[in-house]
Design a protein around this motif. Structure first.
Motif, PDB file in Angstrom:
ATOM      1  N   LYS A 188      21.564  25.159  53.618  1.00 18.07           N
ATOM      2  CA  LYS A 188      21.799  24.029  53.014  1.00 18.07           C
ATOM      3  C   LYS A 188      23.121  23.123  53.400  1.00 18.07           C
ATOM      4  O   LYS A 188      23.470  22.216  53.417  1.00 18.07           O
ATOM      5  CB  LYS A 188      21.386  24.225  51.526  1.00 18.07           C
ATOM      6  CG  LYS A 188      20.169  24.123  51.168  1.00 18.07           C
ATOM      7  CD  LYS A 188      19.780  24.229  49.587  1.00 18.07           C
ATOM      8  CE  LYS A 188      20.246  25.390  49.050  1.00 18.07           C
ATOM      9  NZ  LYS A 188      19.158  26.471  49.214  1.00 18.07           N
ATOM     10  N   ARG A 189      24.095  24.440  53.280  1.00 14.98           N
ATOM     11  CA  ARG A 189      25.386  24.040  53.675  1.00 14.98           C
ATOM     12  C   ARG A 189      25.768  23.350  55.176  1.00 14.98           C
ATOM     13  O   ARG A 189      26.274  22.375  55.448  1.00 14.98           O
ATOM     14  CB  ARG A 189      26.385  25.317  53.581  1.00 14.98           C
ATOM     15  CG  ARG A 189      27.870  25.023  53.294  1.00 14.98           C
ATOM     16  CD  ARG A 189      28.259  24.209  52.237  1.00 14.98           C
ATOM     17  NE  ARG A 189      29.517  23.726  52.732  1.00 14.98           N
ATOM     18  CZ  ARG A 189      29.807  22.440  53.005  1.00 14.98           C
ATOM     19  NH1 ARG A 189      29.200  21.384  52.814  1.00 14.98           N
ATOM     20  NH2 ARG A 189      31.095  22.259  53.565  1.00 14.98           N
ATOM     21  N   LEU A 190      24.858  24.047  56.109  1.00 20.43           N
ATOM     22  CA  LEU A 190      24.879  23.580  57.342  1.00 20.43           C
ATOM     23  C   LEU A 190      24.298  21.924  57.495  1.00 20.43           C
ATOM     24  O   LEU A 190      24.704  21.211  58.152  1.00 20.43           O
ATOM     25  CB  LEU A 190      24.099  24.234  58.403  1.00 20.43           C
ATOM     26  CG  LEU A 190      24.845  25.565  58.622  1.00 20.43           C
ATOM     27  CD1 LEU A 190      23.815  26.468  59.685  1.00 20.43           C
ATOM     28  CD2 LEU A 190      26.070  25.026  59.763  1.00 20.43           C
ATOM     29  N   HIS A 191      23.102  21.893  56.575  1.00 20.74           N
ATOM     30  CA  HIS A 191      22.616  20.563  56.407  1.00 20.74           C
ATOM     31  C   HIS A 191      23.618  19.393  55.962  1.00 20.74           C
ATOM     32  O   HIS A 191      23.590  18.260  56.440  1.00 20.74           O
ATOM     33  CB  HIS A 191      21.443  20.499  55.760  1.00 20.74           C
ATOM     34  CG  HIS A 191      20.435  21.250  56.231  1.00 20.74           C
ATOM     35  ND1 HIS A 191      18.976  21.649  55.364  1.00 20.74           N
ATOM     36  CD2 HIS A 191      20.024  21.731  57.359  1.00 20.74           C
ATOM     37  CE1 HIS A 191      18.125  22.073  56.487  1.00 20.74           C
ATOM     38  NE2 HIS A 191      18.589  22.090  57.553  1.00 20.74           N
ATOM     39  N   ASP A 192      24.443  20.032  54.886  1.00 20.77           N
ATOM     40  CA  ASP A 192      25.306  19.099  54.460  1.00 20.77           C
ATOM     41  C   ASP A 192      26.337  18.682  55.500  1.00 20.77           C
ATOM     42  O   ASP A 192      27.039  17.434  55.551  1.00 20.77           O
ATOM     43  CB  ASP A 192      26.018  19.526  53.332  1.00 20.77           C
ATOM     44  CG  ASP A 192      26.965  18.757  52.632  1.00 20.77           C
ATOM     45  OD1 ASP A 192      26.698  17.531  52.458  1.00 20.77           O
ATOM     46  OD2 ASP A 192      28.125  19.020  52.217  1.00 20.77           O
ATOM     47  N   LEU A 251      34.944  23.373  55.767  1.00 19.56           N
ATOM     48  CA  LEU A 251      34.891  22.075  56.200  1.00 19.56           C
ATOM     49  C   LEU A 251      34.066  20.954  55.414  1.00 19.56           C
ATOM     50  O   LEU A 251      32.999  21.560  54.799  1.00 19.56           O
ATOM     51  CB  LEU A 251      34.021  21.871  57.702  1.00 19.56           C
ATOM     52  CG  LEU A 251      34.973  22.762  58.522  1.00 19.56           C
ATOM     53  CD1 LEU A 251      34.246  22.849  60.044  1.00 19.56           C
ATOM     54  CD2 LEU A 251      36.279  22.055  58.871  1.00 19.56           C
ATOM     55  N   LYS A 252      34.559  19.778  55.218  1.00 20.26           N
ATOM     56  CA  LYS A 252      33.772  18.849  54.479  1.00 20.26           C
ATOM     57  C   LYS A 252      32.143  18.501  54.894  1.00 20.26           C
ATOM     58  O   LYS A 252      32.185  18.463  56.304  1.00 20.26           O
ATOM     59  CB  LYS A 252      34.455  17.512  54.344  1.00 20.26           C
ATOM     60  CG  LYS A 252      34.128  16.528  53.416  1.00 20.26           C
ATOM     61  CD  LYS A 252      35.157  15.454  53.365  1.00 20.26           C
ATOM     62  CE  LYS A 252      34.680  14.321  52.342  1.00 20.26           C
ATOM     63  NZ  LYS A 252      33.327  13.712  52.702  1.00 20.26           N
ATOM     64  N   LEU A 276      32.604  31.238  58.246  1.00 21.62           N
ATOM     65  CA  LEU A 276      33.546  30.981  56.754  1.00 21.62           C
ATOM     66  C   LEU A 276      34.012  29.324  56.812  1.00 21.62           C
ATOM     67  O   LEU A 276      33.978  29.002  55.921  1.00 21.62           O
ATOM     68  CB  LEU A 276      34.546  32.001  56.765  1.00 21.62           C
ATOM     69  CG  LEU A 276      35.385  31.948  55.600  1.00 21.62           C
ATOM     70  CD1 LEU A 276      34.790  32.101  54.299  1.00 21.62           C
ATOM     71  CD2 LEU A 276      36.867  32.809  55.625  1.00 21.62           C
ATOM     72  N   VAL A 277      34.865  29.304  58.177  1.00 20.22           N
ATOM     73  CA  VAL A 277      35.232  27.786  58.181  1.00 20.22           C
ATOM     74  C   VAL A 277      34.254  26.881  58.174  1.00 20.22           C
ATOM     75  O   VAL A 277      34.288  25.710  57.379  1.00 20.22           O
ATOM     76  CB  VAL A 277      36.147  27.750  59.512  1.00 20.22           C
ATOM     77  CG1 VAL A 277      36.531  26.196  59.830  1.00 20.22           C
ATOM     78  CG2 VAL A 277      37.375  28.914  59.281  1.00 20.22           C
TER      79      VAL A 277
END
Length: 164
Positions: free
Chosen positions: A70-74, A140-141, A134-135
């Motif tokens: 989900k974070r990668l999707h963001d 990252l936004k 982690l980064v």
């Protein structure tokens, strides 16, 4: 905060705040289990401790991957990148369990894992990929506005529906 969505779904997007909160909760649970189960088991039998560590990693794999996807999707990226982020750690743990990357030695009455050359290489690769993950996931936004994976989690529904 919908924990079922955070830990069990691979759809949609989450921003950094829910990612960090949910990750911290998983981390604390893993630490508690490590102290309560893994440390005593490792002290009694190093191989059983390594096996239990691998099982613990696999148990936390699904919710961790769900958060990461989900974070990668963001960030507008495919969730498949999570394979690159988790593979080195799992390979390293499996190689440790099989005795390929080092051996256990008794030092001052304690069983200590001593990595060989392959073990050190895998450790450095795992560390480098962990820093990259982690980064990417934690600092990252995400992309502004809707992307191919859903609406921007930081924007209200009314602002996203407004034209322009």
């Amino acid at each position: 905060m919908d924990f079922r969505y955070l830990y069990a779904s691979f759809e949609g997007r989450i921003n950094r705040k829910p990612f960090w909160i949910a990750s911290l909760i998983l981390f604390v649970i893993a630490i508690v289990i490590s102290f309560a189960v893994l440390m005593p088991l490792s002290a009694a039998n190093a191989t059983m401790g390594a096996l239990a560590g691998l099982i613990l990693s696999l148990a936390f794999l699904y919710p961790g991957v769900a958060l990461g996807v989900k974070r990668l999707h963001d960030r507008g990226k495919s969730g498949r990148l999570m394979v690159v982020f988790i593979a080195p750690c799992l390979v390293s743990q499996l190689c440790d369990l099989l005795g390929i990357t080092g051996s256990y030695q008794i030092i001052a009455g304690h069983s200590i894992h001593m990595p060989n050359t392959l073990g050190w290489i895998l450790n450095f690769v795992t560390f480098g990929v962990a820093i990259w993950a982690l980064v990417t996931l934690g600092f990252l936004k995400g992309t502004s506005g809707a992307n191919g994976y859903g609406p921007d989690p930081l924007m209200s529904d009314a602002r996203q529906a407004a034209p322009g």
